[in-house]
Design an enzyme around this catalytic site. Sequence first.
Site, PDB file in Angstrom:
ATOM      1  N   TYR A  13      15.186 -65.761  62.537  1.00  0.00           N
ATOM      2  CA  TYR A  13      14.286 -64.616  62.636  1.00  0.00           C
ATOM      3  C   TYR A  13      13.151 -64.711  61.626  1.00  0.00           C
ATOM      4  O   TYR A  13      12.021 -64.265  61.910  1.00  0.00           O
ATOM      5  CB  TYR A  13      15.059 -63.293  62.505  1.00  0.00           C
ATOM      6  N   VAL A 107       6.132 -57.411  58.391  1.00  0.00           N
ATOM      7  CA  VAL A 107       6.866 -56.196  58.042  1.00  0.00           C
ATOM      8  C   VAL A 107       8.358 -56.430  58.240  1.00  0.00           C
ATOM      9  O   VAL A 107       8.813 -56.638  59.362  1.00  0.00           O
ATOM     10  CB  VAL A 107       6.403 -54.995  58.899  1.00  0.00           C
ATOM     11  N   ASP A 108       9.111 -56.389  57.137  1.00  0.00           N
ATOM     12  CA  ASP A 108      10.568 -56.579  57.198  1.00  0.00           C
ATOM     13  C   ASP A 108      11.175 -55.634  56.170  1.00  0.00           C
ATOM     14  O   ASP A 108      11.548 -56.031  55.070  1.00  0.00           O
ATOM     15  CB  ASP A 108      10.921 -58.036  56.896  1.00  0.00           C
ATOM     16  N   LEU A 109      11.273 -54.376  56.555  1.00  0.00           N
ATOM     17  CA  LEU A 109      11.604 -53.306  55.615  1.00  0.00           C
ATOM     18  C   LEU A 109      12.921 -52.646  55.994  1.00  0.00           C
ATOM     19  O   LEU A 109      12.955 -51.738  56.834  1.00  0.00           O
ATOM     20  CB  LEU A 109      10.479 -52.267  55.581  1.00  0.00           C
ATOM     21  N   ASN A 141       9.953 -57.187  62.154  1.00  0.00           N
ATOM     22  CA  ASN A 141      11.343 -57.486  62.472  1.00  0.00           C
ATOM     23  C   ASN A 141      12.045 -56.208  62.918  1.00  0.00           C
ATOM     24  O   ASN A 141      12.170 -55.256  62.155  1.00  0.00           O
ATOM     25  CB  ASN A 141      12.051 -58.070  61.243  1.00  0.00           C
TER      26      ASN A 141
END
Length: 223
Positions: A13, A107-109, A141
């Site tokens: 990913y 953006v992976d928050l 994500n």
Amino acid sequence: MRIRQPLKLELEYIQRMMAWTLLREPDTVPEARTLQLGLGAAALTKFCHSVLRAPTTAVELNPQVIAACRAWFHLPDDDERLTVIQGDAARFVADDAHVAAFDAICVDLYDHEAASPVLDDEAFYRACWQALDDGGVMSVNLFGRDVSFDRSAARIAAAFGAERVAMLKPTSDGNTIVLAWKGFDLPPREVLAERAESLQTRWNLPARKWVKLLSRCTPSPSA
């Protein structure tokens, strides 16, 4: 992270988060001003800074995460191409000082429970749109098999326009990467295929597979 290959993107990913490169001319990728929202183990930040050699900014709320990345995961000190900021991602992208300041946003928050994104409303995605320059791309994500996926995708579509949102099929773990872009139309598949060849040859990114997995994102009308 592999100890002997600290710059390699190991997780599938995480590799797919770099699919924003498909939507740019390959020669412009090293010039792309990149922003990572959520540092994680710093894989994307290290890759953009040290492999692409692109201007790279990362925003991370938790100072302990930054310290851990520098102590254990080979995150370099700030330099002329790298800035790591301890702060709130939503405030950062909403700041007028960052209007049109970036060409790519990742953006992976997620918090420690990883149940759903901690920033996931339409206002946040509109701020991300605002922080992108024309020609810019955001990758997000999401958990594609989760009931929250359609809701999140609908919010992204509301911020960017439904015709400017696409997705890659979920990974085996269920992560679905959504791409949204600003100021251009999705290139034809043959153009994407040509770019994928260049990306795979130059940076060993599995971009040929991305082209096959990419489709328009059409969230449920009830989302």
